[in-house]
Write a protein that holds these residues in place. Structure first.
Motif, PDB file in Angstrom:
ATOM      1  N   GLY A  65       0.818  -1.209   0.000  1.00 19.34           N
ATOM      2  CA  GLY A  65       0.000   0.000   0.000  1.00 19.34           C
ATOM      3  C   GLY A  65       0.849   1.255   0.000  1.00 19.34           C
ATOM      4  N   GLU A  66       1.875   1.273   0.843  1.00 20.55           N
ATOM      5  CA  GLU A  66       2.744   2.446   0.918  1.00 20.55           C
ATOM      6  C   GLU A  66       3.550   2.617  -0.362  1.00 20.55           C
ATOM      7  OE1 GLU A  66       6.124   4.349   3.923  1.00 20.55           O
ATOM      8  OE2 GLU A  66       5.262   2.374   4.311  1.00 20.55           O
ATOM      9  N   LEU A  67       4.120   1.517  -0.869  1.00 20.78           N
ATOM     10  CA  LEU A  67       4.893   1.606  -2.101  1.00 20.78           C
ATOM     11  C   LEU A  67       4.024   2.059  -3.266  1.00 20.78           C
ATOM     12  CD1 LEU A  67       7.163  -1.571  -1.926  1.00 20.78           C
ATOM     13  CD2 LEU A  67       7.880   0.810  -1.760  1.00 20.78           C
ATOM     14  N   ASN A  68       2.822   1.510  -3.362  1.00 25.00           N
ATOM     15  CA  ASN A  68       1.913   1.935  -4.427  1.00 25.00           C
ATOM     16  C   ASN A  68       1.550   3.409  -4.289  1.00 25.00           C
ATOM     17  OD1 ASN A  68       1.390   0.065  -6.435  1.00 25.00           O
ATOM     18  ND2 ASN A  68      -0.187  -1.011  -5.295  1.00 25.00           N
ATOM     19  N   GLY A  69       1.388   3.856  -3.035  1.00 24.58           N
ATOM     20  CA  GLY A  69       1.068   5.266  -2.810  1.00 24.58           C
ATOM     21  C   GLY A  69       2.175   6.183  -3.287  1.00 24.58           C
ATOM     22  N   VAL A  70       3.423   5.830  -2.961  1.00 24.80           N
ATOM     23  CA  VAL A  70       4.565   6.631  -3.401  1.00 24.80           C
ATOM     24  C   VAL A  70       4.688   6.587  -4.917  1.00 24.80           C
ATOM     25  CG1 VAL A  70       7.074   6.894  -3.285  1.00 24.80           C
ATOM     26  CG2 VAL A  70       5.794   6.269  -1.232  1.00 24.80           C
ATOM     27  N   PHE A  71       4.517   5.395  -5.483  1.00 20.72           N
ATOM     28  CA  PHE A  71       4.689   5.208  -6.928  1.00 20.72           C
ATOM     29  C   PHE A  71       3.634   5.979  -7.717  1.00 20.72           C
ATOM     30  CE2 PHE A  71       4.427   2.918 -10.947  1.00 20.72           C
ATOM     31  CZ  PHE A  71       5.769   2.712 -11.254  1.00 20.72           C
ATOM     32  N   SER A  72       2.395   5.944  -7.238  1.00 20.55           N
ATOM     33  CA  SER A  72       1.293   6.530  -8.010  1.00 20.55           C
ATOM     34  C   SER A  72       1.110   8.026  -7.768  1.00 20.55           C
ATOM     35  CB  SER A  72      -0.015   5.810  -7.672  1.00 20.55           C
ATOM     36  OG  SER A  72      -0.361   5.994  -6.315  1.00 20.55           O
ATOM     37  N   ALA A  73       1.737   8.590  -6.718  1.00 20.09           N
ATOM     38  CA  ALA A  73       1.530  10.005  -6.408  1.00 20.09           C
ATOM     39  C   ALA A  73       1.872  10.921  -7.586  1.00 20.09           C
ATOM     40  CB  ALA A  73       2.328  10.390  -5.161  1.00 20.09           C
ATOM     41  N   PRO A  74       3.068  10.812  -8.184  1.00 24.55           N
ATOM     42  CA  PRO A  74       3.358  11.703  -9.321  1.00 24.55           C
ATOM     43  C   PRO A  74       2.492  11.413 -10.535  1.00 24.55           C
ATOM     44  CG  PRO A  74       5.097  10.058  -9.069  1.00 24.55           C
ATOM     45  CD  PRO A  74       4.219   9.949  -7.853  1.00 24.55           C
ATOM     46  N   ILE A  75       2.064  10.158 -10.691  1.00 23.37           N
ATOM     47  CA  ILE A  75       1.211   9.803 -11.825  1.00 23.37           C
ATOM     48  C   ILE A  75      -0.156  10.469 -11.686  1.00 23.37           C
ATOM     49  CG2 ILE A  75       0.113   7.894 -13.055  1.00 23.37           C
ATOM     50  CD1 ILE A  75       2.439   6.124 -12.087  1.00 23.37           C
ATOM     51  N   THR A  76      -0.717  10.423 -10.474  1.00 24.34           N
ATOM     52  CA  THR A  76      -2.009  11.068 -10.227  1.00 24.34           C
ATOM     53  C   THR A  76      -1.917  12.574 -10.423  1.00 24.34           C
ATOM     54  OG1 THR A  76      -2.546   9.330  -8.623  1.00 24.34           O
ATOM     55  CG2 THR A  76      -3.871  11.340  -8.549  1.00 24.34           C
ATOM     56  N   ALA A  77      -0.835  13.174  -9.918  1.00 26.30           N
ATOM     57  CA  ALA A  77      -0.646  14.616 -10.087  1.00 26.30           C
ATOM     58  C   ALA A  77      -0.502  14.973 -11.565  1.00 26.30           C
ATOM     59  CB  ALA A  77       0.582  15.078  -9.306  1.00 26.30           C
TER      60      ALA A  77
END
Length: 405
Positions: A325-337
């Motif tokens: 969950g944490e790794l996915n959150g870090v990974f997807s943050a710039p993608i979502t932005a």
């Protein structure tokens, strides 16, 4: 679990994301706020979703999907109620910021994490089913929202959507497992340390590459209407081309699933990135006829759909399920932005260059850079990166247990 998430993702995406494009005209006409202002508030919510996604991922790892996604549904309902009652731009913005926090807890990222942890190496088919269902959200909820707006004002429409969201998603999310119920795939101990992973060259390059590809794809496809109109076609043709992008996403997700049988996970981001770049370049160089515009729109949608699945499987394929969950959150943050900022960036570049097709050519080049970045992400060492098998992980665990003893 897949059925529950399919239903809740359709309703969540439909009410929290696709409802605004359908309602933006009615909101602007009633309040006098410009469409740019309304859209900016929506984009701000997406940026907040990207920022809080890391914290939501940590909570998901600790408490499991039942608590996180149920709380997200409750918060999303509150955000929609606040949106319906907003009388100022500040109140409207605050409502979207609340919705942005909720989006981080109920949209694709937590759902991908739940699927990956529950199904382990067998995650590809459930993720395909989930994204195919999620792809129907716009098809279902844009007409529903427009239909409600013909009988109700936009505030009452959002009250209805809040009610639908609460009645459907809260009880279904309560049926999801807790951490204790989730059968997480074992991982090698070095894969469980989040810090070294997110600082690794592989993680940084891969996240940057997929972010750049996503940014380019959305910057062009979300500005497809003015691009097609600039080519000399009617608004109706442009709207049809835009709709075909959505159809293409379904094709792309199915196509990538077929591709996984022949292309190794480490090669998929590069292959999809090249596909993205080619489709954007086609928008730049093909002026018509109409059927060619339709074909390119389908291909561009397929590239976007495949890119969603590449993002969904990138982390568990390379680093296992520990603290997923944490790794996915870090990974997807710039993608979502990037997804939030892409439409504005696409329009701004087209305005600066005085041509949407020329802007598409530029974004095609940017997508190539993203594909190259993703390619080198998995070439960081002489040994290919791969996921250990269940048997290898078990043997490693037994070895370490014996060593500790």
């Amino acid at each position: 679990m897949v059925l529950i998430l399919c239903i809740t993702e359709v309703v969540s995406w439909g009410s929290l994301y696709y409802s605004l494009p359908a309602a933006v005209g009615a909101i602007s006409a009633d309040t006098g706020w410009t469409i740019v202002t309304i859209t900016a508030c929506f984009s701000a919510g997406l940026v907040v979703s990207a920022v809080v996604g890391v914290a939501v991922g940590r909570i998901l790892d600790r408490w499991g999907p039942r608590i996180v996604m149920t709380a997200g549904s409750v918060l999303a309902t509150a955000g929609l109620l606040a949106l319906a009652n907003a009388t100022t731009v500040t109140g409207f913005l605050a409502a979207w910021l609340v919705i942005g926090i909720a989006q981080a807890a109920v949209l694709y990222q937590p759902a991908f994490t739940v699927i990956a942890r529950h199904y382990g190496a067998d995650r590809d088919k459930p993720m395909l089913i989930l994204t195919l269902a999620g792809g129907l959200a716009s098809t279902i909820f844009v007409p529903i929202t427009l239909g409600l707006l013909t009988a109700l004002d936009w505030r009452t429409t959002y009250l209805v959507l809040a009610g639908v969201l609460a009645v459907v998603t809260i009880p279904l999310h309560l049926l999801l497992p807790t951490t204790r119920d989730t059968k997480a795939q074992p991982v090698a101990p070095e894969r469980g340390r989040q810090g070294p992973v997110v600082k690794s060259r592989q993680f940084v390059f891969l996240a940057a590459g997929i972010t750049v590809m996503t940014f380019s794809a959305y910057a062009v496809t979300l500005n497809l209407l003015p691009l097609v109109v600039e080519r000399g076609y009617s608004a109706a043709v442009a709207a049809t081309a835009f709709a075909l992008v959505g159809v293409g996403q379904v094709i792309g997700r199915i196509g990538l699933t077929v591709l996984t049988r022949t292309v190794r996970p480490q090669h998929r981001p590069f292959v999809v990135g090249v596909f993205v770049a080619v489709t954007l370049a086609l928008f730049a160089v093909i002026p018509g006829p109409v059927w060619m515009i339709a074909v390119v729109s389908l291909l561009a949608g397929a590239a976007r759909g495949a890119l969603t699945l590449v993002q969904a499987t990138a982390v568990p394929t390379r680093w296992g399920n520990a603290r997923l969950g944490e790794l996915n959150g870090v990974f997807s943050a710039p993608i979502t932005a990037a997804t939030a900022l892409a439409p504005v960036a696409g329009a701004a570049l087209a305005t600066g260059l005085t041509s949407y097709p020329v802007a598409a050519a530029v974004f095609a080049g940017v997508a190539v850079a993203g594909a190259v970045c993703a390619f080198f992400a998995d070439r960081q060492s002489s040994r290919p990166t791969r996921n250990p098998s269940q048997g290898e992980l078990a043997d490693e665990g037994q070895r370490l247990a014996a060593t500790d003893t």
